[in-house]
Motif scaffolding. Structure first.
Motif, mmCIF file in Angstrom:
data_model
loop_
_atom_site.group_PDB
_atom_site.id
_atom_site.type_symbol
_atom_site.label_atom_id
_atom_site.label_comp_id
_atom_site.label_asym_id
_atom_site.label_seq_id
_atom_site.Cartn_x
_atom_site.Cartn_y
_atom_site.Cartn_z
ATOM 1 N N LEU A 191 -5.159 -9.301 13.519
ATOM 2 C CA LEU A 191 -5.192 -7.867 13.766
ATOM 3 C C LEU A 191 -5.815 -7.201 12.542
ATOM 4 O O LEU A 191 -5.202 -7.125 11.482
ATOM 5 C CB LEU A 191 -3.776 -7.336 14.005
ATOM 6 C CG LEU A 191 -3.637 -5.869 14.412
ATOM 7 C CD1 LEU A 191 -4.415 -5.567 15.686
ATOM 8 C CD2 LEU A 191 -2.172 -5.508 14.600
ATOM 9 N N LYS A 192 -7.061 -6.763 12.699
ATOM 10 C CA LYS A 192 -7.793 -6.195 11.567
ATOM 11 C C LYS A 192 -7.714 -4.668 11.604
ATOM 12 O O LYS A 192 -8.165 -4.038 12.557
ATOM 13 C CB LYS A 192 -9.259 -6.637 11.628
ATOM 14 C CG LYS A 192 -10.086 -6.137 10.461
ATOM 15 C CD LYS A 192 -11.566 -6.352 10.707
ATOM 16 C CE LYS A 192 -12.404 -5.675 9.625
ATOM 17 N NZ LYS A 192 -13.825 -5.613 9.993
ATOM 18 N N VAL A 193 -7.115 -4.107 10.563
ATOM 19 C CA VAL A 193 -6.996 -2.650 10.461
ATOM 20 C C VAL A 193 -8.093 -2.119 9.544
ATOM 21 O O VAL A 193 -8.251 -2.591 8.414
ATOM 22 C CB VAL A 193 -5.608 -2.240 9.915
ATOM 23 C CG1 VAL A 193 -5.519 -0.722 9.784
ATOM 24 C CG2 VAL A 193 -4.497 -2.762 10.814
ATOM 25 N N ASN A 194 -8.854 -1.173 10.041
ATOM 26 C CA ASN A 194 -9.909 -0.544 9.234
ATOM 27 C C ASN A 194 -9.305 0.645 8.490
ATOM 28 O O ASN A 194 -9.385 1.789 8.943
ATOM 29 C CB ASN A 194 -11.071 -0.105 10.132
ATOM 30 C CG ASN A 194 -11.690 -1.281 10.856
ATOM 31 O OD1 ASN A 194 -11.899 -2.335 10.279
ATOM 32 N ND2 ASN A 194 -11.979 -1.105 12.140
ATOM 33 N N LYS A 195 -8.675 0.333 7.359
ATOM 34 C CA LYS A 195 -7.881 1.338 6.642
ATOM 35 C C LYS A 195 -8.683 2.563 6.208
ATOM 36 O O LYS A 195 -8.146 3.672 6.118
ATOM 37 C CB LYS A 195 -7.207 0.690 5.427
ATOM 38 C CG LYS A 195 -6.140 -0.323 5.817
ATOM 39 C CD LYS A 195 -5.455 -0.930 4.615
ATOM 40 C CE LYS A 195 -4.393 -1.942 5.073
ATOM 41 N NZ LYS A 195 -3.755 -2.637 3.929
ATOM 42 N N GLU A 196 -9.989 2.358 5.973
ATOM 43 C CA GLU A 196 -10.794 3.491 5.513
ATOM 44 C C GLU A 196 -10.977 4.559 6.588
ATOM 45 O O GLU A 196 -11.343 5.706 6.290
ATOM 46 C CB GLU A 196 -12.175 3.004 5.020
ATOM 47 C CG GLU A 196 -13.088 2.433 6.093
ATOM 48 C CD GLU A 196 -12.903 0.947 6.323
ATOM 49 O OE1 GLU A 196 -13.889 0.309 6.742
ATOM 50 O OE2 GLU A 196 -11.795 0.417 6.091
ATOM 51 N N TYR A 197 -10.708 4.207 7.849
ATOM 52 C CA TYR A 197 -10.881 5.161 8.944
ATOM 53 C C TYR A 197 -9.578 5.804 9.401
ATOM 54 O O TYR A 197 -9.575 6.687 10.250
ATOM 55 C CB TYR A 197 -11.556 4.483 10.141
ATOM 56 C CG TYR A 197 -12.923 3.927 9.827
ATOM 57 C CD1 TYR A 197 -13.887 4.713 9.184
ATOM 58 C CD2 TYR A 197 -13.265 2.612 10.159
ATOM 59 C CE1 TYR A 197 -15.135 4.204 8.878
ATOM 60 C CE2 TYR A 197 -14.524 2.099 9.857
ATOM 61 C CZ TYR A 197 -15.444 2.896 9.219
ATOM 62 O OH TYR A 197 -16.688 2.393 8.918
ATOM 63 N N LEU A 198 -8.461 5.355 8.839
ATOM 64 C CA LEU A 198 -7.168 5.920 9.234
ATOM 65 C C LEU A 198 -7.031 7.348 8.725
ATOM 66 O O LEU A 198 -7.571 7.711 7.679
ATOM 67 C CB LEU A 198 -6.020 5.072 8.676
ATOM 68 C CG LEU A 198 -5.924 3.628 9.161
ATOM 69 C CD1 LEU A 198 -4.751 2.931 8.474
ATOM 70 C CD2 LEU A 198 -5.775 3.554 10.671
ATOM 71 N N LEU A 199 -6.268 8.130 9.470
ATOM 72 C CA LEU A 199 -6.010 9.513 9.068
ATOM 73 C C LEU A 199 -5.134 9.513 7.826
ATOM 74 O O LEU A 199 -4.086 8.854 7.792
ATOM 75 C CB LEU A 199 -5.312 10.263 10.208
ATOM 76 C CG LEU A 199 -5.303 11.794 10.149
ATOM 77 C CD1 LEU A 199 -6.712 12.351 10.210
ATOM 78 C CD2 LEU A 199 -4.475 12.355 11.303
ATOM 79 N N LYS A 200 -5.575 10.210 6.817
ATOM 80 C CA LYS A 200 -4.820 10.255 5.562
ATOM 81 C C LYS A 200 -3.770 11.359 5.631
ATOM 82 O O LYS A 200 -4.076 12.506 5.956
ATOM 83 C CB LYS A 200 -5.771 10.525 4.370
ATOM 84 C CG LYS A 200 -6.933 9.539 4.252
ATOM 85 C CD LYS A 200 -6.460 8.141 3.905
ATOM 86 C CE LYS A 200 -7.614 7.197 3.635
ATOM 87 N NZ LYS A 200 -8.419 6.842 4.796
ATOM 88 N N LYS A 201 -2.550 10.986 5.317
ATOM 89 C CA LYS A 201 -1.472 11.973 5.311
ATOM 90 C C LYS A 201 -1.528 12.758 3.996
ATOM 91 O O LYS A 201 -1.767 12.180 2.944
ATOM 92 C CB LYS A 201 -0.120 11.272 5.449
ATOM 93 C CG LYS A 201 1.017 12.240 5.756
ATOM 94 C CD LYS A 201 2.314 11.495 6.012
ATOM 95 C CE LYS A 201 3.433 12.479 6.325
ATOM 96 N NZ LYS A 201 3.840 13.267 5.178
ATOM 97 N N PRO A 202 -1.344 14.085 4.039
ATOM 98 C CA PRO A 202 -1.349 14.876 2.801
ATOM 99 C C PRO A 202 -0.345 14.338 1.787
ATOM 100 O O PRO A 202 0.713 13.822 2.169
ATOM 101 C CB PRO A 202 -0.935 16.280 3.274
ATOM 102 C CG PRO A 202 -1.252 16.300 4.737
ATOM 103 C CD PRO A 202 -1.085 14.907 5.220
ATOM 104 N N LYS A 203 -0.700 14.422 0.519
ATOM 105 C CA LYS A 203 0.173 13.899 -0.541
ATOM 106 C C LYS A 203 1.506 14.644 -0.585
ATOM 107 O O LYS A 203 2.538 14.077 -0.894
ATOM 108 C CB LYS A 203 -0.543 14.001 -1.894
ATOM 109 C CG LYS A 203 -1.701 13.005 -2.015
ATOM 110 C CD LYS A 203 -2.396 13.123 -3.353
ATOM 111 C CE LYS A 203 -3.569 12.135 -3.437
ATOM 112 N NZ LYS A 203 -4.301 12.260 -4.697
ATOM 113 N N VAL A 204 1.443 15.935 -0.271
ATOM 114 C CA VAL A 204 2.675 16.729 -0.249
ATOM 115 C C VAL A 204 3.371 16.493 1.088
ATOM 116 O O VAL A 204 2.768 16.667 2.145
ATOM 117 C CB VAL A 204 2.368 18.237 -0.421
ATOM 118 C CG1 VAL A 204 3.662 19.045 -0.383
ATOM 119 C CG2 VAL A 204 1.619 18.483 -1.723
ATOM 120 N N ASN A 205 4.629 16.067 1.041
ATOM 121 C CA ASN A 205 5.378 15.833 2.271
ATOM 122 C C ASN A 205 5.692 17.154 2.964
ATOM 123 O O ASN A 205 6.275 18.059 2.365
ATOM 124 C CB ASN A 205 6.681 15.085 1.974
ATOM 125 C CG ASN A 205 6.437 13.605 1.759
ATOM 126 O OD1 ASN A 205 5.511 13.046 2.332
ATOM 127 N ND2 ASN A 205 7.256 12.979 0.935
#
Length: 343
Positions: A191-205
Motif C-alpha cells: 500500500l503506497k501512500v503518496n504523502k506529498e499529496y495528502l492534505l496538510k493539517k494546520p499546525k495550530v489545532n
C-alpha cells in the motif's frame, strides 16, 4: 498495544447487497455479521464496529438531508474512533465525498468512502477488495496518529481526494477518476501512500466543526450549441434561486449572444452568485484568457478554476448559508478550502 478503532457506516449501495443463491434476488447485507462474511477482516490490525442506516439509501436518492445524517454519525462518534469508512452507492459517491469535505471542518481523521460495481456476494465482486483496503487505509497510523486526515474515496486500488473525483464509468471496476489531482495512495503488493499529496493539517489545532446548513436552490446549466433562450430565462427566473453553476466550454468560454450576456448581467444585479466551471473532464477555467470569458469576468462571474462539478455544487451549497457579501462569497469560493482546487 491498542489497535485503531474504525467505524463502518453503511448508507446503502451495491456493496451492501448479497444475492440469494436460490432466487438470484438482491437483498441488503446484515453488517453485524460482517466478520462471518468476510473473515479476511480479522487479519487487519484494527477493531471494527458498524452502523447501518435503517433503510438503505439508493445512490440516486442521496440528498443533503442524508449528508447531514452521515455527518452527524461522524460527529457523534468522532472522539471514539480513529477513522471512518462510509459504504455508499457509486453513482453519487463523488457528490457525497465533496459535500462531506466542506461540512467536516478541521477534520483530523480519515473519512473514506467506498462502494462497488458488483454486490458483495458475487463471485467476481470488487466489493471485498474495496472494503478491506478502505478499512486498512482508514487504520493507517504514524506515531499513533492517523496518516490520512481528509475525506477520501477509495475504488479499484486507488485512494483519491474525495472532492477531486468524478464517476467516469458505469460498467468498469475502475469507475472513478481524479483528473486534476494525483491519487493519494495506490494498492498493489504494498500500500503506497503518496504523502506529498495528502492534505496538510494546520499546525495550530482547531476544534472539529460540522456544518449542517446547506442551500440546494441552485441551478446547474450545461451550455451547448443552440441552448434555448426561453428555457434559460425560466431557469434564471425560478423563484427562490440562490446560485447558478454554468458548465462552459473549454477554458471557461461561452456564447457572446446579447440575450445570454444580458441574462447574466440581470442575475448579477440581483446578487445571484454565478460560477464558471469547465464541462471538460479535466483542466481548468482560465477567466479572461479568451475574449468570450473576458466578458464573463467583467460581469462578475466567479471562477471555478479546476473544480469538478460535484465539488462546485457542494462548495456553493456550503457557502451560500454563511450570509457572505457578494465580494466575500467570490473570495471564499475562489479560495482553496479543503484541497478541492489548485490555488
Amino acid at each position: 498495544m491498542t489497535h485503531p478503532k474504525i467505524l463502518l457506516i453503511y448508507t446503502g449501495g451495491t456493496i451492501g447487497m448479497i444475492k440469494d443463491a436460490e432466487t438470484g434476488a438482491l437483498r441488503a447485507f446484515d453488517f453485524d455479521n460482517l466478520l462471518l462474511r468476510i473473515p479476511e477482516l480479522k487479519l487487519l490490525e484494527c477493531d471494527i464496529e458498524t452502523i447501518s442506516f435503517k433503510e438503505p439509501i439508493d445512490s440516486s436518492n442521496m440528498n443533503p438531508k442524508f449528508w447531514v445524517e452521515i455527518a452527524e454519525v461522524i460527529e457523534n462518534n468522532y472522539t471514539k474512533f480513529d477513522g471512518f469508512v462510509i459504504l455508499h452507492g457509486s453513482d453519487t459517491m463523488s457528490y457525497t465525498a465533496s459535500a462531506l469535505s466542506f461540512m467536516l471542518e478541521n477534520l483530523a481523521k480519515p473519512v473514506i468512502l467506498t462502494g462497488s460495481q458488483l454486490p458483495i456476494g458475487d463471485l467476481r465482486t470488487d466489493a471485498k477488495e474495496n472494503l478491506i483496503t478502505s478499512i486498512q487505509v482508514a487504520a493507517l497510523q504514524h506515531k499513533n496518529k492517523p496518516v490520512i486526515k481528509e475525506v477520501g474515496l477509495y475504488f479499484e486500488y486507488k485512494l483519491y481526494r474525495g472532492n477531486r473525483t468524478t464517476k467516469i464509468n458505469a460498467e468498469h471496476f475502475e469507475a472513478f477518476a481524479s483528473l486534476n489531482y494525483p491519487e493519494l495512495a495506490e494498492s498493489g503488493v504494498h500500500l503506497k501512500v503518496n504523502k506529498e499529496y495528502l492534505l496538510k493539517k494546520p499546525k495550530v489545532n482547531k476544534d472539529f466543526i460540522v456544518h449542517k446548513d446547506l442551500e440546494s436552490n441552485i441551478a446547474l446549466i450545461k451550455l451547448f450549441p443552440g441552448i434555448s433562450q426561453t428555457i434559460l430565462q425560466s431557469m434564471f427566473n425560478a423563484p427562490g434561486l440562490k446560485g447558478v453553476i454554468i458548465e462552459t466550454y473549454g477554458a471557461g468560454n461561452c456564447t457572446t449572444e446579447t440575450w445570454f450576456l444580458e441574462l447574466l448581467i440581470k442575475a448579477a444585479r440581483q446578487k445571484i452568485p454565478m460560477i464558471n466551471i469547465t464541462q471538460c473532464s479535466g483542466g481548468s477555467v482560465s477567466m479572461g484568457q479568451y475574449e468570450t470569458s473576458q466578458k464573463l469576468k467583467k460581469i462578475g462571474i466567479i471562477s471555478g478554476k479546476d473544480l469538478t462539478t460535484e465539488a462546485a455544487l457542494s462548495k456553493l451549497m456550503y457557502l451560500l448559508p454563511k450570509g457572505l457579501s457578494p465580494k466575500k462569497l467570490k473570495n471564499a469560493f475562489e479560495k482553496n478550502l479543503r484541497g478541492e482546487m489548485t490555488s
